[in-house]
Write a protein that holds these residues in place. Structure first.
Motif, PDB file in Angstrom:
ATOM      1  N   ALA A  85      92.547 122.161  62.495  1.00 10.33           N
ATOM      2  CA  ALA A  85      93.222 121.534  63.643  1.00 10.33           C
ATOM      3  C   ALA A  85      92.517 120.240  64.035  1.00 10.33           C
ATOM      4  CB  ALA A  85      93.250 122.510  64.817  1.00 10.33           C
ATOM      5  N   TRP A  86      91.190 120.251  64.011  1.00 10.87           N
ATOM      6  CA  TRP A  86      90.435 119.032  64.326  1.00 10.87           C
ATOM      7  C   TRP A  86      90.729 117.943  63.309  1.00 10.87           C
ATOM      8  CZ3 TRP A  86      86.440 116.900  61.264  1.00 10.87           C
ATOM      9  CH2 TRP A  86      85.787 115.805  61.840  1.00 10.87           C
ATOM     10  N   ASN A  87      90.815 118.312  62.050  1.00 15.16           N
ATOM     11  CA  ASN A  87      91.145 117.339  61.015  1.00 15.16           C
ATOM     12  C   ASN A  87      92.497 116.699  61.264  1.00 15.16           C
ATOM     13  OD1 ASN A  87      89.744 116.653  58.273  1.00 15.16           O
ATOM     14  ND2 ASN A  87      88.951 118.657  58.878  1.00 15.16           N
ATOM     15  N   ASP A  88      93.467 117.526  61.683  1.00 25.45           N
ATOM     16  CA  ASP A  88      94.796 116.995  61.971  1.00 25.45           C
ATOM     17  C   ASP A  88      94.753 116.045  63.170  1.00 25.45           C
ATOM     18  OD1 ASP A  88      95.750 118.487  59.887  1.00 25.45           O
ATOM     19  OD2 ASP A  88      96.496 120.130  61.146  1.00 25.45           O
TER      20      ASP A  88
ATOM     21  N   GLU B 263      95.688 111.944  63.231  1.00 21.90           N
ATOM     22  CA  GLU B 263      96.584 111.259  64.159  1.00 21.90           C
ATOM     23  C   GLU B 263      95.846 110.176  64.936  1.00 21.90           C
ATOM     24  OE1 GLU B 263      99.870 111.464  64.301  1.00 21.90           O
ATOM     25  OE2 GLU B 263      99.572 112.748  62.553  1.00 21.90           O
ATOM     26  N   ARG B 264      94.582 110.445  65.265  1.00 25.12           N
ATOM     27  CA  ARG B 264      93.796 109.418  65.953  1.00 25.12           C
ATOM     28  C   ARG B 264      93.620 108.198  65.064  1.00 25.12           C
ATOM     29  NH1 ARG B 264      89.180 107.254  65.592  1.00 25.12           N
ATOM     30  NH2 ARG B 264      88.543 108.646  63.903  1.00 25.12           N
ATOM     31  N   ARG B 265      93.342 108.428  63.810  1.00 27.10           N
ATOM     32  CA  ARG B 265      93.182 107.309  62.884  1.00 27.10           C
ATOM     33  C   ARG B 265      94.495 106.551  62.710  1.00 27.10           C
ATOM     34  NH1 ARG B 265      92.355 108.364  57.933  1.00 27.10           N
ATOM     35  NH2 ARG B 265      92.622 110.625  57.870  1.00 27.10           N
ATOM     36  N   ARG B 266      95.594 107.288  62.665  1.00 25.11           N
ATOM     37  CA  ARG B 266      96.898 106.625  62.551  1.00 25.11           C
ATOM     38  C   ARG B 266      97.127 105.701  63.753  1.00 25.11           C
ATOM     39  NH1 ARG B 266     101.824 108.237  60.284  1.00 25.11           N
ATOM     40  NH2 ARG B 266     101.058 110.377  59.964  1.00 25.11           N
ATOM     41  N   SER B 267      96.803 106.213  64.937  1.00 24.49           N
ATOM     42  CA  SER B 267      97.022 105.428  66.146  1.00 24.49           C
ATOM     43  C   SER B 267      96.074 104.246  66.237  1.00 24.49           C
ATOM     44  CB  SER B 267      96.864 106.329  67.379  1.00 24.49           C
ATOM     45  OG  SER B 267      96.947 105.595  68.568  1.00 24.49           O
ATOM     46  N   ALA B 268      94.822 104.438  65.865  1.00 28.55           N
ATOM     47  CA  ALA B 268      93.811 103.396  66.053  1.00 28.55           C
ATOM     48  C   ALA B 268      93.806 102.363  64.930  1.00 28.55           C
ATOM     49  CB  ALA B 268      92.424 104.038  66.159  1.00 28.55           C
ATOM     50  N   HIS B 269      94.069 102.794  63.706  1.00 31.09           N
ATOM     51  CA  HIS B 269      93.888 101.900  62.561  1.00 31.09           C
ATOM     52  C   HIS B 269      95.156 101.695  61.736  1.00 31.09           C
ATOM     53  CE1 HIS B 269      89.554 102.008  63.282  1.00 31.09           C
ATOM     54  NE2 HIS B 269      89.643 103.323  63.376  1.00 31.09           N
ATOM     55  N   GLY B 270      96.196 102.452  62.010  1.00 35.67           N
ATOM     56  CA  GLY B 270      97.456 102.244  61.314  1.00 35.67           C
ATOM     57  C   GLY B 270      97.443 102.774  59.893  1.00 35.67           C
ATOM     58  N   ASP B 271      98.524 102.484  59.194  1.00 31.07           N
ATOM     59  CA  ASP B 271      98.709 102.934  57.820  1.00 31.07           C
ATOM     60  C   ASP B 271      98.171 101.871  56.879  1.00 31.07           C
ATOM     61  OD1 ASP B 271      99.556 103.848  55.375  1.00 31.07           O
ATOM     62  OD2 ASP B 271     101.577 104.373  56.030  1.00 31.07           O
TER      63      ASP B 271
ATOM     64  N   SER C 288      98.339 104.441  49.045  1.00 33.04           N
ATOM     65  CA  SER C 288      99.519 105.304  49.156  1.00 33.04           C
ATOM     66  C   SER C 288      99.310 106.599  48.396  1.00 33.04           C
ATOM     67  CB  SER C 288     100.753 104.561  48.632  1.00 33.04           C
ATOM     68  OG  SER C 288     101.889 105.395  48.641  1.00 33.04           O
ATOM     69  N   HIS C 289      98.698 106.521  47.213  1.00 35.25           N
ATOM     70  CA  HIS C 289      98.440 107.743  46.445  1.00 35.25           C
ATOM     71  C   HIS C 289      97.443 108.646  47.168  1.00 35.25           C
ATOM     72  CE1 HIS C 289      99.872 105.461  42.684  1.00 35.25           C
ATOM     73  NE2 HIS C 289     100.733 106.424  42.917  1.00 35.25           N
ATOM     74  N   ILE C 290      96.386 108.050  47.704  1.00 41.89           N
ATOM     75  CA  ILE C 290      95.395 108.856  48.425  1.00 41.89           C
ATOM     76  C   ILE C 290      96.038 109.527  49.635  1.00 41.89           C
ATOM     77  CG2 ILE C 290      93.241 108.755  49.730  1.00 41.89           C
ATOM     78  CD1 ILE C 290      92.410 106.400  47.928  1.00 41.89           C
ATOM     79  N   LYS C 291      96.836 108.774  50.364  1.00 41.14           N
ATOM     80  CA  LYS C 291      97.510 109.320  51.548  1.00 41.14           C
ATOM     81  C   LYS C 291      98.426 110.469  51.168  1.00 41.14           C
ATOM     82  CE  LYS C 291     100.909 106.969  53.253  1.00 41.14           C
ATOM     83  NZ  LYS C 291     101.740 105.951  53.937  1.00 41.14           N
ATOM     84  N   ALA C 292      99.213 110.298  50.109  1.00 41.00           N
ATOM     85  CA  ALA C 292     100.153 111.350  49.702  1.00 41.00           C
ATOM     86  C   ALA C 292      99.419 112.581  49.189  1.00 41.00           C
ATOM     87  CB  ALA C 292     101.094 110.807  48.630  1.00 41.00           C
ATOM     88  N   LEU C 293      98.371 112.388  48.415  1.00 41.44           N
ATOM     89  CA  LEU C 293      97.607 113.537  47.913  1.00 41.44           C
ATOM     90  C   LEU C 293      96.930 114.292  49.048  1.00 41.44           C
ATOM     91  CD1 LEU C 293      95.972 112.320  44.596  1.00 41.44           C
ATOM     92  CD2 LEU C 293      97.046 114.539  44.955  1.00 41.44           C
ATOM     93  N   SER C 294      96.398 113.545  50.020  1.00 43.45           N
ATOM     94  CA  SER C 294      95.753 114.190  51.161  1.00 43.45           C
ATOM     95  C   SER C 294      96.751 115.016  51.960  1.00 43.45           C
ATOM     96  CB  SER C 294      95.104 113.127  52.052  1.00 43.45           C
ATOM     97  OG  SER C 294      94.547 113.700  53.216  1.00 43.45           O
ATOM     98  N   ALA C 295      97.944 114.459  52.184  1.00 43.82           N
ATOM     99  CA  ALA C 295      98.971 115.193  52.926  1.00 43.82           C
ATOM    100  C   ALA C 295      99.417 116.424  52.160  1.00 43.82           C
ATOM    101  CB  ALA C 295     100.166 114.283  53.209  1.00 43.82           C
ATOM    102  N   ALA C 296      99.594 116.275  50.844  1.00 47.14           N
ATOM    103  CA  ALA C 296     100.017 117.422  50.039  1.00 47.14           C
ATOM    104  C   ALA C 296      98.947 118.501  50.025  1.00 47.14           C
ATOM    105  CB  ALA C 296     100.327 116.966  48.621  1.00 47.14           C
ATOM    106  N   PHE C 297      97.686 118.101  49.925  1.00 43.39           N
ATOM    107  CA  PHE C 297      96.605 119.079  49.888  1.00 43.39           C
ATOM    108  C   PHE C 297      96.475 119.822  51.212  1.00 43.39           C
ATOM    109  CE2 PHE C 297      92.230 120.545  50.109  1.00 43.39           C
ATOM    110  CZ  PHE C 297      92.028 121.055  48.826  1.00 43.39           C
TER     111      PHE C 297
END
Length: 983
Positions: free
Chosen positions: A234-237, A241-249, A361-370
């Motif tokens: 849960a903390w990782n999630d 989201e914090r990283r998404r908000s602060a640093h974007g995609d 993009s590959h790292i992001k997709a693999l991380s989400a899938a994992f």
């Protein structure tokens, strides 16, 4: 599950076999590493992706074997993509963190040697590397996180050890994150603080008491990991989201954060941490394999992470500090050092950035899938459900279920995305990882001649169904990631990685295009007045009455749906013209492309006409609003003549809004919105009423004068001037002023003119007639929106007509750090001048009154010879040179020379002088000074700064009140302006 890693016991030696001290090892090893970063790029000859984990014999040997060539070139191993031209010139990734492994082992050598040199009771502690150092992934500027681990208590020897162990590193400029902890402390902190737990998941023993380290690992595995697994996930999630908000995609931004942005190294760390929490131990390949991923998935992750590490190390090296934000000014140098070259019409830096985005993009997709969200891998032992057809939609996931992944065809992939777009529910299913891989693989092959190849009609029908679904943005985004969208739309592939290095655009062309579609689709649920009402069908059809009338008075529902489809098609195609060698005429080129594509797709003629119009003129409204005098009736008439109908005006209005929003925050603000709103209203009135000038203009002037008189009588008790004085003022006002200003503002302005006349009368009692009016000004500054916190302020200056007034005001405003967005100059028949400037907010709005008093005083001193603006501005330019400097390496790549255009057709009353040049402080002052030195009166100015380039437009007349018609005078104006802006 944490693993205990036994340390090496071999001590480094020199070439002669003589042991060396720790300081020498560190100094020579770091010098060798830096030399590798400075070495010219060369293709490596490395067959494996990870150097073997052997005990280093010597730092120099470690570096030679493990670092290899940090800057390399070769084939594209960062994932498939259909644009083969760039793939042929893209460098290969360095593979498995060679620099990071060597740097980490160099620090290991130092600590082991230094630990051995400091003999005396140190067998009671263990030196443990944590964080990135523990993973053996130290980048050049990374913090060296090390833990002095003790048993039940911290012995005095541990304290004594710290200073001689760490001081040489501090002296050498290294950044240390160190601490003393007992095993119990570590366990307690890990049970409470997820950041501590994450760092300990990467723990690795360097030297010292191995039993202490093994006990720590055992206690964390037994006491902490089983209990903290769910909360850690849960903390990782939450962190995600914090990283998404602060640093974007990071996979889409022009200046991504290589560590914290989505797709950055933290997403890779997330895979490792989650795997260890799930008791998936071993290397990253083993962790992925235990979760159902293939060896090729692990290789792709290694390659992508390796490329990010290469970029990050060079970023640290060129920045001379730890820096994870990849700013534009360093990108060309990094691209060159990594071996990128120009490919097709793309600059080397654009090829580099496109490669970086795909790796992230590959790292992001693999991380989400994992992590296990929809889109994870489908295990081979899990049979596909019994359904008709190979496309399966379930739990927010799109899966193509075929015995052989190579059987996926482009036609099948496209039909799957159409189904995803039309799937019931608010979210479109996303392809799972295996499906994404299968699609990418098939798109490595040419579409032409293959089974399942697509015709133009197939592509057009599918894209129009996707665009009409209301879920076009996410679906087209998945199509872009898999390479399908570039494959079926080659013009999109050519423009996809194009970057405008102007500090104005936030995304490359491809992602900008998708974000325009997102902005349009968001209007269906958002409440953005008046755009949402127009999008939902309020007035896309030609109607009488209010431009915000609602259906069915305006149009039938099917007509509104057709218009929305036209807008979305235009959004998809509007920037395709940027893929060529010259993007300066991309609207015209894009319109031709749109016409050809829509014909191939079999679109109805009425849709073709509207989409081609929108693509051709998608910049018409914003350029007119930002560059032209909207109080000039001929400007509005020309715009109305080009648009032709209310329906097309509203469609263009919506597209302009979405395009500006998707460009970035600098392209859409209150000032831009207000200008666009004003232009839209005036053009709509002309289209609805048929004319704006003539009788209606005279009636508008009479109506304004009557309203002003009524307001003066109503407020007589609070005004200093009488109705008779107000009448004299009204008689002196030019028609352009009465048409442009609301009655409320005119009443306020007359108070300033009354004060000006009193000040001039007082000055005449003290000074000779020829000097009395010089430098006497009255100034008012006020926020235009939101009170004191407004980002846009109006500065009104009232003065008597005098030489150099406009240029002086512009120079003083620049001297005080204000950027000018626009200016109007109104000369009354009695010699009164009202100059209205729209500027950025004062430095401290809380003390705005004092600030505007200083500005007024500076204008007075400059006009009376007590302040040299040229000298003061030159000083300001020198002190702010770095702040305003555009990176020369980027300007050299995309430089466009200054340009001056002089046009007598844009206005019936003025000559329009346009200046296009790189922005710099006090540019408006320089241009205005030249124009006034040439005896030209500036009646209006619009300042449109697009990142590091400005487009300034001036409406001028000669001293005789005429346009510039003499060709020789035009040439002189052009030459003088080019001279001043080129300095």
């Amino acid at each position: 599950m944490m693993q205990a890693h036994a340390p090496s016991t071999t001590s480094p030696a020199g070439a002669s076999g003589t042991p060396r001290d720790a300081a020498t090892v560190l100094k020579e090893g770091r010098a060798a590493l830096l030399a590798r970063l400075d070495a010219p790029s060369a293709p490596p000859d490395i067959s494996s992706t990870m150097p073997p984990a052997v005990t280093p014999a010597a730092p120099s040997a470690v570096i030679d074997a493990a670092v290899g060539a940090v800057s390399v070139s070769g084939g594209d191993a960062c994932g498939p993509r259909p644009d083969a031209l760039c793939r042929a010139t893209a460098p290969a990734p360095t593979g498995a963190s060679r620099f990071e492994r060597a740097y980490s082992r160099l620090l290991d050598d130092y600590f082991r040697l230094r630990f051995a040199e400091l003999r005396g009771g140190h067998d009671r502690v263990a030196l443990v590397a944590v964080g990135g150092y523990g993973r053996e992934e130290l980048c050049l500027g990374s913090d060296i996180d090390i833990l002095i681990l003790c048993g039940r208590s911290i012995p005095p020897q541990a304290i004594d050890l710290a200073q001689p162990l760490f001081l040489p590193l501090w002296d050498a400029g290294y950044t240390l994150g160190h601490g003393f902890r007992t095993i119990g402390d570590c366990v307690k902190l890990a049970a409470k603080d997820h950041k501590v737990l994450a760092s300990l998941l990467d723990a690795r023993l360097i030297t010292g008491n191995e039993a202490l380290f093994r006990e720590l690992v055992d206690r964390l595995n037994d006491k902490v990991l089983p209990r903290r697994g769910a909360s850690f996930l849960a903390w990782n999630d939450e962190e995600h989201e914090r990283r998404r908000s602060a640093h974007g995609d990071g996979a889409v931004l022009l200046e991504p954060n290589l560590k914290e942005g989505l797709g950055g190294l933290r997403d890779y760390h997330r895979i490792l941490w989650i795997g260890r929490i799930r008791n998936e131990a071993g290397t990253v390949e083993e962790i992925l394999a235990q979760a159902g991923f293939s060896a090729s998935d692990a290789a792709l992750l290694r390659e992508s992470v390796g490329f990010l590490h290469d970029v990050r190390n060079l970023l640290h090296h060129l920045s001379h500090r730890k820096n994870d934000q990849l700013f534009l000014d360093l990108q060309p140098e990094i691209a060159a050092r990594l071996g990128f070259r120009e490919c097709g019409n793309l600059l080397a830096v654009e090829c580099f950035l496109g490669r970086l985005h795909r790796c992230m993009s590959h790292i992001k997709a693999l991380s989400a899938a994992f992590r296990g969200i929809p889109g994870g891998p489908v295990h081979p032992d899990q049979p596909c459900p019994e359904v008709e057809g190979p496309v399966v939609m379930a739990n927010g996931t799109l899966h193509i279920c075929l015995p052989d992944p190579e059987a996926v065809t482009p036609a099948l992939a496209l039909s799957a995305f159409v189904r995803a777009a039309e799937w019931p529910g608010s979210e479109a299913p996303a392809p799972d990882w295996n499906t994404r891989k299968a699609m990418e693989q098939v798109l490595l092959q040419s579409l032409s001649g293959e089974a399942g190849a697509l015709s133009g009609a197939d592509v057009g029908a599918a894209l129009m169904r996707i665009l009409a679904s209301g879920k076009a943005f996410p679906v087209l985004g998945h199509m872009d990631e898999t390479g399908l969208l570039p494959a079926i739309l080659p013009a999109y592939a050519a423009a996809r990685d194009r970057v405008q290095f102007d500090g104005f655009h936030t995304y490359p062309v491809g992602m900008h295009t998708l974000f325009v579609i997102r902005q349009l689709e968001a209007l269906a649920t958002d409440d953005v007045d008046p755009f949402s009402a127009l999008w939902r069908g309020g007035c896309l059809g030609l109607c009488e009455g209010s431009v915000t009338a609602s259906p069915p008075a305006c149009a039938q529902a099917e007509d509104a749906a057709r218009d929305r489809l036209c807008l979305l098609l235009a959004a998809l195609l509007h920037d395709l013209g940027k893929g060529g060698a010259d993007a300066s005429h991309h609207s015209e080129v894009g319109a031709e492309m749109a016409m050809q594509l829509l014909a191939e797709w079999g679109a109805p003629p009425e849709i073709v006409d509207d989409v081609v119009f929108l693509v051709l003129h998608h910049l018409l409204l914003i350029r007119t609003a930002q560059r032209r005098d909207l109080n000039d009736e001929s400007v509005v008439a020309q715009c109305a003549g080009t648009v032709g109908s209310l329906r097309r005006l509203n469609m263009l209005y919506l597209l302009t809004h979405a395009d500006s929003m998707a460009t970035g925050h600098k392209a859409w603000n209150r000032w831009t919105a207000s200008l666009l709103y004003e232009l839209h209203g005036k053009v709509a009135n002309m289209l609805r009423d048929g004319q704006l000038a003539g009788t209606q203009t005279a009636q508008a002037i009479v109506r304004t004068r009557d309203m002003v008189r009524a307001l003066v009588r109503e407020r007589q008790s609070s005004l200093h001037y009488t109705p008779e004085t107000a009448g004299l003022y009204l008689d002196a006002m030019p028609s352009r002023y009465l048409l442009a200003m609301p009655p409320e503002d005119i009443v306020r302005h007359m108070s300033l003119v009354y004060q000006l006349n009193r000040d001039v009368a007082e000055s005449r009692r003290r000074l000779p007639e020829d000097r009395a009016e010089r430098g006497v000004v009255v100034l008012e500054g006020r926020p235009l929106h939101g009170g004191r916190d407004s980002e846009l302020w109006e500065v009104l200056v009232a003065a008597r007509d005098q030489s150099g007034l406009f240029a002086t005001i512009a120079g003083v405003l620049s001297l005080h750090g204000l950027n000018v967005f626009g200016a109007d100059a109104y000369v009354w028949s009695d010699g009164t001048v009202l100059d209205v400037f729209h500027v950025t907010a004062p430095p401290d709005p809380l003390y705005a009154k004092d600030f505007w008093g200083k500005v007024r005083g500076a204008i007075h001193f400059a006009l009376t010879g007590k302040l040299s603006l040229d000298y003061r501005l030159e000083q300001a330019r020198a002190s702010n040179a770095l702040k305003h400097k555009v990176p020369s390496v980027l300007l050299d790549a995309v430089r466009r020379p200054p340009e001056v255009r002089i046009d007598n057709e844009l206005s019936d009353f003025h000559t329009v002088v346009e200046v296009f040049t790189p922005d710099r402080p006090a540019l408006l002052y320089d241009v205005a000074r030249v124009l006034q030195a040439l005896q030209l009166d500036i009646l209006f100015a619009k300042i449109a700064t697009l990142g590091n380039r400005t487009s300034d437009s001036f409406s001028v007349r000669t001293v005789y009140g005429q346009k510039i018609t003499d060709e020789q005078q035009m040439d002189e104006v052009r030459a003088a302006l080019l001279h001043v802006v080129s300095q």
